[in-house]
Motif scaffolding. Structure first.
Motif, short mmCIF file in Angstrom:
data_model
loop_
_atom_site.label_atom_id
_atom_site.label_comp_id
_atom_site.label_asym_id
_atom_site.label_seq_id
_atom_site.Cartn_x
_atom_site.Cartn_y
_atom_site.Cartn_z
N LEU A 141 48.66 50.77 55.07
CA LEU A 141 48.28 49.31 54.48
C LEU A 141 48.70 48.34 55.45
CD1 LEU A 141 49.26 49.88 50.80
CD2 LEU A 141 47.02 50.23 51.79
N PRO A 142 47.90 47.14 55.51
CA PRO A 142 48.47 45.97 56.24
C PRO A 142 49.60 45.43 55.43
CG PRO A 142 46.27 45.81 55.29
CD PRO A 142 46.71 47.15 55.15
N PRO A 143 50.25 44.30 55.84
CA PRO A 143 51.13 43.51 55.19
C PRO A 143 50.34 42.94 53.96
CG PRO A 143 51.24 43.01 57.44
CD PRO A 143 50.00 43.94 57.14
N ILE A 144 51.10 43.02 52.72
CA ILE A 144 50.38 42.26 51.69
C ILE A 144 50.67 40.55 51.43
CG2 ILE A 144 50.45 42.43 49.06
CD1 ILE A 144 49.43 45.08 50.20
N ARG A 145 49.51 40.18 51.82
CA ARG A 145 49.80 38.44 51.98
C ARG A 145 49.01 37.83 50.81
NH1 ARG A 145 49.26 39.68 57.73
NH2 ARG A 145 51.30 39.49 58.66
N THR A 146 48.08 38.51 50.52
CA THR A 146 47.14 37.88 49.38
C THR A 146 46.90 38.95 48.18
OG1 THR A 146 44.92 38.68 50.07
CG2 THR A 146 45.71 36.72 51.08
N ASP A 195 44.72 41.61 49.20
CA ASP A 195 45.48 42.98 49.69
C ASP A 195 46.20 43.76 48.71
OD1 ASP A 195 44.95 41.50 52.23
OD2 ASP A 195 46.67 40.69 52.57
N TYR A 196 46.89 42.97 47.82
CA TYR A 196 47.81 43.66 46.80
C TYR A 196 46.61 44.72 46.12
CZ TYR A 196 50.23 44.29 42.57
OH TYR A 196 50.91 44.74 41.26
N PHE A 197 45.74 44.12 45.66
CA PHE A 197 44.70 45.07 44.65
C PHE A 197 44.06 46.34 46.04
CE2 PHE A 197 45.01 42.13 41.38
CZ PHE A 197 44.96 43.09 40.20
N ALA A 198 43.81 45.95 46.98
CA ALA A 198 43.07 46.96 47.77
C ALA A 198 44.26 48.05 48.01
CB ALA A 198 42.95 46.36 49.29
N GLY A 199 45.63 47.59 48.14
CA GLY A 199 46.75 48.64 48.20
C GLY A 199 46.92 49.51 47.01
#
Length: 102
Positions: A3-8, A11-15
Motif C-alpha cells: 500500500l502507498p502511504p496513507i495520506r487521505t 487512501d485509508y479506505f483503499a487500504g
C-alpha cells in the motif's frame, strides 16, 4: 499486499478494502462479489466515515469492473452483497453520511 502511504481518507479506505480481501479469504471466484464484500468489510471496519471522494472511489471502481472488464452483476449467483453496497453508495451520495473530504 503493498500500500502507498496513507495520506487521505481515500487512501485509508483503499487500504481497508485490500485488507478486506485478506480478511475474507478472497478470491471466491466471483470478482464482483469479492469487490463488493471487500468494500463492505472496509466500510464496516473503518474508524472514520467515508467522504464523498471515498464514495466516488467505490462507485468508480465498481463501474470499471462492469463496463471496462466485462463483468455483469446479473450473472452473480448471490447479489446480496452487491445490492447492499449499491444501497450504501446511493445513501452516501445522497449526503446522509457525507463528511468534508479529507
Amino acid at each position: 499486499i503493498a500500500l502507498p502511504p496513507i495520506r487521505t481518507r481515500r487512501d485509508y479506505f483503499a487500504g481497508l478494502h485490500e485488507f478486506g480481501h485478506l480478511a475474507l479469504g478472497h478470491p471466491t471466484g466471483c470478482v464482483l462479489d469479492d469487490e463488493a464484500t471487500a468494500n463492505l468489510w472496509a466500510l464496516d471496519h473503518a474508524i472514520v466515515p467515508p467522504t464523498t471522494t471515498v464514495w466516488q472511489l467505490i462507485d468508480g471502481c465498481l463501474f470499471d469492473y462492469i463496463y471496462f472488464r466485462g463483468r455483469d452483476p446479473a450473472l452473480m449467483a448471490d447479489r446480496s452483497a452487491w445490492d447492499e453496497l449499491q444501497a450504501r453508495i446511493r445513501n452516501g451520495h445522497s449526503g446522509t453520511e457525507r463528511v468534508p473530504n479529507a
